[in-house]
Design a protein around this motif. Structure first.
Motif, PDB file in Angstrom:
ATOM      1  N   VAL A  68       0.840  -1.202   0.000  1.00 30.16           N
ATOM      2  CA  VAL A  68       0.000   0.000   0.000  1.00 30.16           C
ATOM      3  C   VAL A  68       0.876   1.254   0.000  1.00 30.16           C
ATOM      4  O   VAL A  68       0.644   2.201  -0.757  1.00 30.16           O
ATOM      5  CB  VAL A  68      -0.939   0.007   1.224  1.00 30.16           C
TER       6      VAL A  68
ATOM      7  N   ALA B 198       1.232   4.240  -2.727  1.00 24.45           N
ATOM      8  CA  ALA B 198       0.980   5.597  -2.232  1.00 24.45           C
ATOM      9  C   ALA B 198       2.137   6.527  -2.577  1.00 24.45           C
ATOM     10  O   ALA B 198       1.938   7.716  -2.813  1.00 24.45           O
ATOM     11  CB  ALA B 198       0.748   5.566  -0.724  1.00 24.45           C
TER      12      ALA B 198
ATOM     13  N   SER C 248      -3.011   7.573   3.504  1.00 27.19           N
ATOM     14  CA  SER C 248      -2.142   6.413   3.566  1.00 27.19           C
ATOM     15  C   SER C 248      -0.676   6.845   3.708  1.00 27.19           C
ATOM     16  O   SER C 248      -0.216   7.777   3.053  1.00 27.19           O
ATOM     17  CB  SER C 248      -2.305   5.590   2.288  1.00 27.19           C
TER      18      SER C 248
ATOM     19  N   ALA D 151       2.990   6.864   2.798  1.00 24.92           N
ATOM     20  CA  ALA D 151       3.624   6.685   1.492  1.00 24.92           C
ATOM     21  C   ALA D 151       5.115   6.439   1.670  1.00 24.92           C
ATOM     22  O   ALA D 151       5.753   7.048   2.535  1.00 24.92           O
ATOM     23  CB  ALA D 151       3.403   7.931   0.627  1.00 24.92           C
TER      24      ALA D 151
ATOM     25  N   ASN E  83      -4.349   8.571  -1.906  1.00 25.37           N
ATOM     26  CA  ASN E  83      -3.986   8.104  -0.574  1.00 25.37           C
ATOM     27  C   ASN E  83      -5.110   8.299   0.443  1.00 25.37           C
ATOM     28  O   ASN E  83      -5.094   7.701   1.510  1.00 25.37           O
ATOM     29  CB  ASN E  83      -2.675   8.763  -0.137  1.00 25.37           C
TER      30      ASN E  83
ATOM     31  N   VAL F 121      -7.446   4.665   2.070  1.00 27.70           N
ATOM     32  CA  VAL F 121      -7.973   4.614   3.440  1.00 27.70           C
ATOM     33  C   VAL F 121      -9.462   4.246   3.407  1.00 27.70           C
ATOM     34  O   VAL F 121      -9.945   3.468   4.245  1.00 27.70           O
ATOM     35  CB  VAL F 121      -7.739   5.956   4.167  1.00 27.70           C
TER      36      VAL F 121
END
Lengths: 247, 317
Positions: free
Chosen positions: A160, A164, A218, A220, B183, B187
């Motif tokens: 992830v 990101a 998120s 990164a 991003n 989530v």
């Protein structure tokens, strides 16, 4: 496999693939690999080195994107190989209710891997390899539920963070769209594994962070950070991100 | 210093200069409210403040980026007030789930703040709880039971995830904003996975979820499987998992990726004791990709949840 009919014609087949892969005499000797990704117009592979360079010195959009796709592809190969290993010998303490998760995870990663391989066509870093890159999972404990969950969570959270940090570097809109479709599934994987390991940790503040003006986004990581965290899995190959874009 | 000459000069390149100041009367109120004499020494600072207010606070983003972000912002308002209402409804959320729902609610607030930060004065203001009708005109009752609440929540998180993905390529001219949206969107995907887990627990699931969520979509996997039998509440949620308005936006059961049928491309190794059926392969191939959704379809889904006030405010128009 050819990419001549690939819908990813934004990555023209004829451009030099120089330095996608400058692998590796020593690795061929040590790991039994013969990896070569270079056509006749390319720089010959660097011999006596076991460094796998992702990316290219070229700054054309097609070459930059192919380098980044190879980066994503390598991570997908890693995850698919990991889950295959898990599914082949499920931990005996894994409850029946959780077994199906791992075949789903394996299937998804296989589909992702093959999709990226197809997108890359003969630009895949291992397109001419006699056999795929082997991965070294000896640092992991794969015989217990706890060990498998910990390792899977590490890989998925890393995946992830990789999307990101690197999706912004991809220049071709269709490729951004394609990879974005996989990135949210990666987040679903990560959330489930975290919940299995620690209930309620699906969006823990180690992975959902505030960054500048942004809140609840998120975490990164750059390609260099991601590869550094995964380096043990590639041994004896050293993966270099030096030729990937940073901005 | 000849202030009028300055304005006159600015007018030559910006015909709307007077309007900019006129619509920002607070600037002048602020000026006159200082209660002290404007001296030559303080004048530059005051002018600087005025011009900043008039010119300095718009985002400077293209209309397409602004529209994309403002749609996302409206969806975040919709989601935030939904979870916030649930958390303030007694006996709705099982005690064991309250921390998770609180995390989700707070993340939505974080997303609101993030997008407002990007849009600056271009951000649509919070229309408040009163702008939303979470019954979708009487078709849903999300605050009547935890099952109803989670079912509606799944529709919201998956809509949000698909909406961000649908807008992503429009944001590519601004890499920072693209990154922000992607991003945030991952989530949302984490939230979706957890909402689906809570639904499985509620259903007493023992198998980690069924393909397409099983009967009534009551036992969903943590990922979107085919079209989820039209979702938890089909009368409202079917379009959440269906196709968009153009062929660029297929439904969630799509197995064509980059022009290739990934159901047949991917190699499924033989697993001892397990027979993979074509149906299972189709499910896996669809689950491996979350599909984007176009803004028109997203808006039409979201308009189900406007109250008369929300309609008057032009939400999701």
């Amino acid at each position: 496999m050819t990419d001549l009919t690939s819908p990813f014609s934004q990555v023209p087949a004829g451009l030099p693939r120089r330095a996608f892969l400058r692998v590796a005499g020593a690795s061929a000797a040590t790991a039994g690999l013969v990896l070569a990704g270079c056509g006749k117009t390319d720089t010959p592979p660097v011999v006596n080195s076991n460094i796998l360079y992702l990316g290219s010195t070229s700054t054309s959009a097609a070459d930059v994107d192919a380098g980044l796709l190879n980066y994503f592809f390598l991570l997908k190969q890693l995850e698919a190989a990991f889950y295959q290993r898990v599914v082949d010998a499920l931990p005996t303490d894994l409850p029946p209710a959780e077994r199906a998760f791992f075949s789903d995870l394996r299937d998804h990663e296989l589909v992702h891997r093959e999709t990226l391989r197809y997108a890359l066509g003969n630009r895949a870093y291992d397109a001419a390899a006699a056999q795929p890159l082997p991965f070294d999972f000896s640092s992991l404990t794969l015989t217990t539920r706890a060990g498998v969950l910990a390792a899977a969570q590490q890989l998925e959270d890393l995946g992830v963070a990789a999307y990101a940090g690197a999706l912004r570097l991809v220049r071709t809109p269709d490729l951004v769209a394609l990879v974005a479709k996989m990135s949210s599934v990666e987040a679903r994987h990560a959330a489930l594994l975290r919940d299995l390991r620690t209930p309620g940790s699906f969006a823990g503040d180690d992975v959902v962070v505030n960054a500048g003006v942004l809140q609840s986004v998120s975490l990164a990581k750059t390609p260099a950070q991601v590869i550094a965290e995964a380096k043990a899995f590639f041994l004896p190959i050293v993966v270099s991100t030096d030729l990937l874009p940073t901005a | 210093m000849d202030l009028f000459k300055i304005f006159s000069e600015i007018e030559k390149i910006d015909g709307e200069v007077y309007e900019r100041f006129d619509t920002r009367r607070r600037v002048f109120k602020h000026l006159t409210g200082l209660g002290k004499t404007i001296t030559a020494a303080t004048m530059p600072a005051l002018l600087s403040t005025m011009f900043n207010k008039a010119y300095g606070q718009t985002s400077g983003l293209s209309p397409e980026i602004k529209n994309t972000l403002n749609l996302a912002l409206q969806l975040e308002y919709l989601e935030f007030h939904f979870y916030d209402t649930a958390l303030n409804t007694p006996d709705l959320i099982p005690a064991s789930d309250r921390p998770a729902v609180t995390i989700i609610r707070d993340d939505e607030l974080g997303h609101i703040n993030a997008i407002k930060g990007l849009l600056s004065t271009d951000a649509i203001p919070d229309p408040t709880r009163l702008a939303f009708d979470y019954t979708a005109g009487g078709r849903l009752a999300p605050f009547s039971s935890s099952a109803e609440f989670y079912g509606t929540a799944q529709g919201f998180v998956d809509t949000g995830m698909r909406a961000y993905k649908g807008g992503a390529t429009k944001l590519m001219p601004n890499k920072d904003i693209l990154t922000a949206a992607l991003n945030i969107h991952s989530v949302e995907a984490r939230h979706s996975a957890h909402v689906r887990l809570m639904r499985r627990v509620l259903a007493g699931s023992t198998n980690g979820g069924d393909i397409a969520g099983g009967p009534g979509n009551a036992n969903p996997k943590s990922w979107i499987s085919l079209t989820e039998r039209d979702g938890p509440r089909p009368s409202v949620t079917a379009p959440v998992y269906g196709p968009g308005n153009t062929t660029d936006f297929p439904g969630e059961d799509n197995v064509q990726q980059g022009g290739k049928n990934v159901q047949t491309t991917a190699t499924y190794p033989t697993i001892p004791g397990v027979t993979l059926t074509d149906a299972m392969k189709a499910a896996a191939a669809s689950e491996a990709f979350d599909e984007p959704l176009d803004d028109g379809t997203v808006k039409s889904i979201a308009r189900n949840f406007r109250s008369p006030l929300g309609e008057r405010l032009g939400l999701f128009a």
